[in-house]
Design an enzyme around this catalytic site. Structure first.
Site, PDB file in Angstrom:
ATOM      1  N   CYS A 190     -30.842   4.323  39.490  1.00 33.18           N
ATOM      2  CA  CYS A 190     -29.786   3.662  38.726  1.00 33.18           C
ATOM      3  C   CYS A 190     -28.910   4.766  38.135  1.00 33.18           C
ATOM      4  CB  CYS A 190     -30.329   2.701  37.668  1.00 33.18           C
ATOM      5  SG  CYS A 190     -31.254   3.448  36.327  1.00 33.18           S
ATOM      6  N   CYS A 206     -28.427  -0.625  40.222  1.00 36.85           N
ATOM      7  CA  CYS A 206     -27.177  -0.958  39.542  1.00 36.85           C
ATOM      8  C   CYS A 206     -26.032  -0.714  40.511  1.00 36.85           C
ATOM      9  CB  CYS A 206     -27.006  -0.182  38.237  1.00 36.85           C
ATOM     10  SG  CYS A 206     -26.432   1.499  38.364  1.00 36.85           S
ATOM     11  N   CYS A 245     -24.771   6.754  45.138  1.00 43.40           N
ATOM     12  CA  CYS A 245     -25.973   7.345  45.733  1.00 43.40           C
ATOM     13  C   CYS A 245     -25.651   7.889  47.130  1.00 43.40           C
ATOM     14  CB  CYS A 245     -27.081   6.305  45.817  1.00 43.40           C
ATOM     15  SG  CYS A 245     -28.662   6.970  46.407  1.00 43.40           S
TER      16      CYS A 245
END
Length: 264
Positions: free
Chosen positions: A124, A198, A205
């Protein structure tokens, strides 16, 4: 008494899932939360057609939508696997009582000398609430037989106090001594599954070594998700409950992965 020769209508789940396109939507959403435009690309069907069938699935209680916290114009669709399990069991029982089944808990072998344990990474943004909660719950559910870690794309200095509290009070897990870490700290490690929790982290990412299986759980930040009636800690309790449900549904996926790796 049902009149002789009368056939009852198929249960709602069967009617919804039997449509080929809706089945493809359910199959995709079983892997990850997606936006409509993601599904358009994945399923290669027009957006208006997919929106219609998503609405049917939402009306049937199988799918829900949450507004993206990264881009408020987008929504992520989520498959409610608990409802699907109940509806599927009811559908079987409607056909014949003997078809009602209680699924066995997935098993992870204690001796893993010949097959490395499955490795899972939760990501996250701040690594202060959602991802450490998921990490702790998966570790507890598998008794340490799955390698699990969590990290953030922009980690905060400390865990959120309510994240520590909810794990301690609701699940008996102590993570008070844990500190958030940056995703870069795990650059040398390899994972089989990477799960973002999230919407911002999903966009931020990067691709990781060995191309692990990527999934997304669109879960709002409990630190900002409290409403006027239940601000603060109740939001963390709701978030931890949702994450625990998703982790429990992840277990059979991980067990299946381990069985495939162990197969000669």
């Amino acid at each position: 008494m049902v009149p002789s020769g009368h056939v009852a209508a198929p249960p709602t789940f069967i009617r919804l899932a039997a449509h080929p396109l809706r089945w493809r939507l359910l199959t995709a959403l079983a892997e990850s939360d997606y936006r409509v435009r993601d599904l358009v690309s994945r399923i290669d069907q027009p957006q208006n057609l997919l929106s219609y069938h998503l609405r049917r699935l939402r009306d049937g209680g199988l799918v829900s939508a949450t507004r993206s916290t990264f881009d408020g114009r987008d929504s992520y669709y989520h498959l409610d696997l608990d409802r699907c399990a109940v509806a599927l069991a009811a559908g079987g029982a409607a056909l014949h009582p003997s078809l009602r089944r209680d699924p066995a808990a997935p098993d992870f072998p204690v001796d893993q000398r010949h097959t490395p344990p499955v490795a899972v990474l939760f990501v996250c943004t701040g690594n202060s609430a959602r991802s450490p909660i998921a990490e702790a719950l998966l570790r507890q559910h598998t008794a340490g037989r799955v390698t699990v870690a969590s990290a953030g794309t922009r980690p905060r200095p400390h865990l959120h106090a309510d994240a520590v509290r909810v794990l301690r009070d609701e699940f008996g897990i102590d993570i008070a001594d844990r500190r958030p870490q940056h995703l870069d700290a795990l650059a040398e490690r390899t994972f089989d599954h990477v799960i973002t929790l999230c919407d911002r982290a999903r966009e931020a990412c990067p691709e990781l070594p060995r191309h692990p299986r990527r999934s997304h759980w669109s879960i709002p930040d409990p630190a900002t998700a409290g409403d006027a009636d239940e601000p603060g800690y109740p939001a963390f309790r709701r978030t931890a409950t949702e994450i625990d449900t998703r982790v429990r549904h992840l277990l059979p996926v991980l067990a299946t992965h381990h069985e495939k790796e162990a197969a000669p």
